[in-house]
Write an enzyme that holds these catalytic residues in place. Structure first.
Site, short mmCIF file in Angstrom:
data_model
loop_
_atom_site.label_atom_id
_atom_site.label_comp_id
_atom_site.label_asym_id
_atom_site.label_seq_id
_atom_site.Cartn_x
_atom_site.Cartn_y
_atom_site.Cartn_z
N GLY A 48 0.84 -1.19 0.00
CA GLY A 48 0.00 0.00 0.00
C GLY A 48 0.87 1.25 0.00
O GLY A 48 1.53 1.54 -0.98
N PHE A 49 0.86 1.96 1.11
CA PHE A 49 1.64 3.19 1.28
C PHE A 49 1.33 4.21 0.19
O PHE A 49 2.22 4.72 -0.47
CB PHE A 49 3.15 2.87 1.33
CG PHE A 49 3.53 2.02 2.50
CD1 PHE A 49 3.80 2.59 3.73
CD2 PHE A 49 3.61 0.64 2.36
CE1 PHE A 49 4.14 1.80 4.81
CE2 PHE A 49 3.94 -0.16 3.44
CZ PHE A 49 4.21 0.42 4.67
N HIS A 50 0.03 4.49 0.03
CA HIS A 50 -0.40 5.50 -0.92
C HIS A 50 -1.83 5.92 -0.60
O HIS A 50 -2.51 5.31 0.21
CB HIS A 50 -0.28 5.00 -2.36
CG HIS A 50 -1.17 3.85 -2.69
ND1 HIS A 50 -0.78 2.54 -2.54
CD2 HIS A 50 -2.44 3.81 -3.17
CE1 HIS A 50 -1.76 1.75 -2.91
NE2 HIS A 50 -2.79 2.49 -3.29
N ALA A 51 -2.25 6.97 -1.28
CA ALA A 51 -3.64 7.43 -1.26
C ALA A 51 -4.04 7.67 -2.70
O ALA A 51 -3.19 7.73 -3.60
CB ALA A 51 -3.77 8.72 -0.44
N HIS A 96 -3.43 4.61 2.98
CA HIS A 96 -3.67 3.27 3.49
C HIS A 96 -2.44 2.38 3.31
O HIS A 96 -1.69 2.50 2.35
CB HIS A 96 -4.92 2.63 2.88
CG HIS A 96 -4.97 2.66 1.39
ND1 HIS A 96 -5.25 3.79 0.66
CD2 HIS A 96 -4.78 1.68 0.48
CE1 HIS A 96 -5.23 3.51 -0.62
NE2 HIS A 96 -4.94 2.22 -0.76
#
Length: 132
Positions: A48-51, A96
């Site tokens: 993840g580690f993004h929006a 997230h």
């Protein structure tokens, strides 16, 4: 306001087994334009580690479980996704991260649009600036 919003799909199964149904624009609050799934994820490697700027998604662990961190830039909440008919709504502009995948985890994600790299925010500092 909670960052955690569940979408629960009906189980229409019977004595033969479970049957889960997801219908766009009914229980799923958007038209489904893409779906993808994650499996064979390594328990010690997070994802993840993004929006997203505009994309809506719902994540289901149809087998196994994983922990999801949801962050709107003001508050953070963690939740386990661990029921095959209960999905976590991931709205736009929520950072997230997925952690602690079980060995048997299969995560299915329903998305409101096709893949578009320009919709991603992949740097947390940039997310904090753009969310306002």
């Amino acid at each position: 306001m909670s960052l955690i919003e569940w979408i629960e799909l009906p189980n229409l199964g019977d004595h033969r087994g479970a049957l889960i149904v997801a219908e766009a624009d009914k229980i799923i609050p958007f038209e489904i334009k893409r779906l993808y799934y994650i499996f064979d994820a390594k328990p010690d490697i997070s994802r993840g580690f993004h929006a997203h700027k505009e994309l809506n998604q719902i994540a289901f662990c149809i087998k196994g479980k994983c922990k999801m961190l949801m962050d709107n830039g003001i508050e953070k909440q963690e939740v386990w996704i661990d029921q095959p008919n209960k999905g976590l709504l991931i709205p736009p502009m929520v950072w997230h991260e997925m952690h602690d995948f079980s060995d048997d985890c299969i995560m299915l994600v329903l998305a409101s649009d096709h893949y578009d790299e320009s919709d991603y925010i992949r740097e947390y500092d940039k997310f904090l600036v753009e969310r306002v």
